[in-house]
Design a protein around this motif. Sequence first.
Motif, PDB file in Angstrom:
ATOM      1  N   THR A  46       0.834  -1.076  -0.098  1.00 51.63           N
ATOM      2  CA  THR A  46       0.169   0.149   0.117  1.00 51.63           C
ATOM      3  C   THR A  46       0.872   1.310   0.020  1.00 51.63           C
ATOM      4  N   HIS A  47       2.001   1.353   0.740  1.00 51.94           N
ATOM      5  CA  HIS A  47       2.714   2.515   0.888  1.00 51.94           C
ATOM      6  C   HIS A  47       3.817   2.747   0.014  1.00 51.94           C
ATOM      7  N   VAL A  48       4.119   1.633  -1.194  1.00 49.35           N
ATOM      8  CA  VAL A  48       5.029   1.695  -2.031  1.00 49.35           C
ATOM      9  C   VAL A  48       4.347   1.502  -3.554  1.00 49.35           C
ATOM     10  N   ASP A  49       5.062   2.478  -4.483  1.00 47.36           N
ATOM     11  CA  ASP A  49       4.462   2.519  -5.660  1.00 47.36           C
ATOM     12  C   ASP A  49       4.890   1.508  -6.432  1.00 47.36           C
ATOM     13  N   THR A  50       4.169   0.268  -6.685  1.00 45.28           N
ATOM     14  CA  THR A  50       4.541  -0.984  -7.461  1.00 45.28           C
ATOM     15  C   THR A  50       3.681  -1.061  -8.594  1.00 45.28           C
ATOM     16  N   GLY A  51       3.112  -0.008  -9.107  1.00 44.50           N
ATOM     17  CA  GLY A  51       2.498  -0.114 -10.309  1.00 44.50           C
ATOM     18  C   GLY A  51       3.401  -0.003 -11.538  1.00 44.50           C
ATOM     19  N   ASP A  52       2.574  -0.240 -12.728  1.00 42.96           N
ATOM     20  CA  ASP A  52       3.070  -0.234 -14.080  1.00 42.96           C
ATOM     21  C   ASP A  52       2.664   1.093 -15.016  1.00 42.96           C
ATOM     22  N   PHE A  53       3.125   1.259 -15.842  1.00 43.96           N
ATOM     23  CA  PHE A  53       2.860   2.432 -16.755  1.00 43.96           C
ATOM     24  C   PHE A  53       1.767   2.061 -17.704  1.00 43.96           C
ATOM     25  N   VAL A  54       0.774   2.918 -17.825  1.00 39.02           N
ATOM     26  CA  VAL A  54      -0.383   2.579 -18.833  1.00 39.02           C
ATOM     27  C   VAL A  54      -0.407   3.620 -19.783  1.00 39.02           C
ATOM     28  N   VAL A  55      -0.561   3.277 -20.954  1.00 36.95           N
ATOM     29  CA  VAL A  55      -0.876   4.025 -22.057  1.00 36.95           C
ATOM     30  C   VAL A  55      -2.469   3.801 -22.584  1.00 36.95           C
ATOM     31  N   VAL A  56      -3.003   5.053 -22.633  1.00 39.51           N
ATOM     32  CA  VAL A  56      -4.366   4.667 -23.099  1.00 39.51           C
ATOM     33  C   VAL A  56      -4.466   5.456 -24.533  1.00 39.51           C
ATOM     34  N   ASN A 112      -2.506  11.815  -2.629  1.00 35.56           N
ATOM     35  CA  ASN A 112      -1.309  12.248  -1.742  1.00 35.56           C
ATOM     36  C   ASN A 112      -0.194  12.028  -2.463  1.00 35.56           C
ATOM     37  N   ARG A 113       0.933  12.032  -2.064  1.00 33.48           N
ATOM     38  CA  ARG A 113       2.234  11.900  -2.683  1.00 33.48           C
ATOM     39  C   ARG A 113       2.363  10.894  -3.472  1.00 33.48           C
ATOM     40  N   LEU A 114       2.010   9.728  -3.174  1.00 29.79           N
ATOM     41  CA  LEU A 114       2.094   8.394  -3.470  1.00 29.79           C
ATOM     42  C   LEU A 114       1.111   8.410  -4.820  1.00 29.79           C
ATOM     43  N   GLY A 115      -0.096   8.740  -4.781  1.00 28.45           N
ATOM     44  CA  GLY A 115      -1.038   8.916  -5.605  1.00 28.45           C
ATOM     45  C   GLY A 115      -0.676   9.881  -6.704  1.00 28.45           C
ATOM     46  N   ARG A 116       0.052  10.892  -6.611  1.00 29.68           N
ATOM     47  CA  ARG A 116       0.658  11.760  -7.743  1.00 29.68           C
ATOM     48  C   ARG A 116       1.638  11.015  -8.657  1.00 29.68           C
ATOM     49  N   ALA A 117       2.552  10.121  -7.660  1.00 24.32           N
ATOM     50  CA  ALA A 117       3.479   9.392  -8.319  1.00 24.32           C
ATOM     51  C   ALA A 117       3.067   8.442  -9.556  1.00 24.32           C
ATOM     52  N   GLN A 118       1.903   7.858  -8.944  1.00 22.45           N
ATOM     53  CA  GLN A 118       1.187   6.716  -9.750  1.00 22.45           C
ATOM     54  C   GLN A 118       0.473   7.315 -10.929  1.00 22.45           C
ATOM     55  N   TYR A 119      -0.158   8.553 -10.844  1.00 18.55           N
ATOM     56  CA  TYR A 119      -0.885   9.125 -11.857  1.00 18.55           C
ATOM     57  C   TYR A 119       0.177   9.558 -12.970  1.00 18.55           C
ATOM     58  N   GLY A 120       1.328  10.141 -12.528  1.00 21.64           N
ATOM     59  CA  GLY A 120       2.385  10.403 -13.365  1.00 21.64           C
ATOM     60  C   GLY A 120       2.922   9.302 -14.451  1.00 21.64           C
ATOM     61  N   LYS A 121       2.405   7.988 -14.103  1.00 20.99           N
ATOM     62  CA  LYS A 121       2.689   6.913 -15.114  1.00 20.99           C
ATOM     63  C   LYS A 121       1.849   6.653 -16.245  1.00 20.99           C
ATOM     64  N   LEU A 122       0.692   7.455 -16.267  1.00 23.99           N
ATOM     65  CA  LEU A 122      -0.612   7.368 -17.045  1.00 23.99           C
ATOM     66  C   LEU A 122      -0.304   8.486 -18.258  1.00 23.99           C
ATOM     67  N   LYS A 123      -0.330   7.832 -19.395  1.00 22.60           N
ATOM     68  CA  LYS A 123      -0.052   8.455 -20.726  1.00 22.60           C
ATOM     69  C   LYS A 123      -1.414   8.073 -21.416  1.00 22.60           C
ATOM     70  N   VAL A 124      -2.250   9.351 -21.871  1.00 21.79           N
ATOM     71  CA  VAL A 124      -3.597   9.459 -22.574  1.00 21.79           C
ATOM     72  C   VAL A 124      -3.241   9.993 -23.866  1.00 21.79           C
ATOM     73  N   TYR A 125      -3.767   9.471 -25.091  1.00 19.34           N
ATOM     74  CA  TYR A 125      -3.721  10.031 -26.253  1.00 19.34           C
ATOM     75  C   TYR A 125      -5.004   9.760 -26.934  1.00 19.34           C
TER      76      TYR A 125
END
Length: 143
Positions: A46-56, A112-125
């Motif tokens: 929960t407290h670590v950014d373990t997510g992947d990059f997403v291109v929509v 929060n800080r973690l959510g903003r880091a996770q949101y930064g991995k979203l690329k939408v086109y």
Amino acid sequence: MKTFSAKPHEVERKWYVIDAKGKVLGQVAVEAARLLRGKHKPTFTTHVDTGDFVVVINADQVVLTGAKETAKIYTRFSGYVGGQKVETPAKVRERRPVLLVERAVWGMIPKNRLGRAQYGKLKVYAGESHPHEAQAPVAYAVK
């Protein structure tokens, strides 16, 4: 037995492509948020950014169900007198179609800080093409 906790330097990130053409906005956003947060991995912490990059891609062709295209409203307020702006998804789609997907995903991640880091991995086109071919993204199917 000890509880597993992922370390930030141990996380392996993958790239996924979600084709939003003809898909429901909420379903696309749910899957994108899930991948961004890393909830699909057994190493989710929960407290670590373990997510992947997403291109929509094809964000301009995402579908809203029912009468949401005209009845739903997006509101923002500048803080000044008379500074309230109200838009329908139809107007947002004309002005900036990627904003529909971005706002839907933003509503599904922590603020929060973690959510903003996770949101930064979203690329939408809005269109079919994207500049992330070098990362060899894997197609991800939304139901």
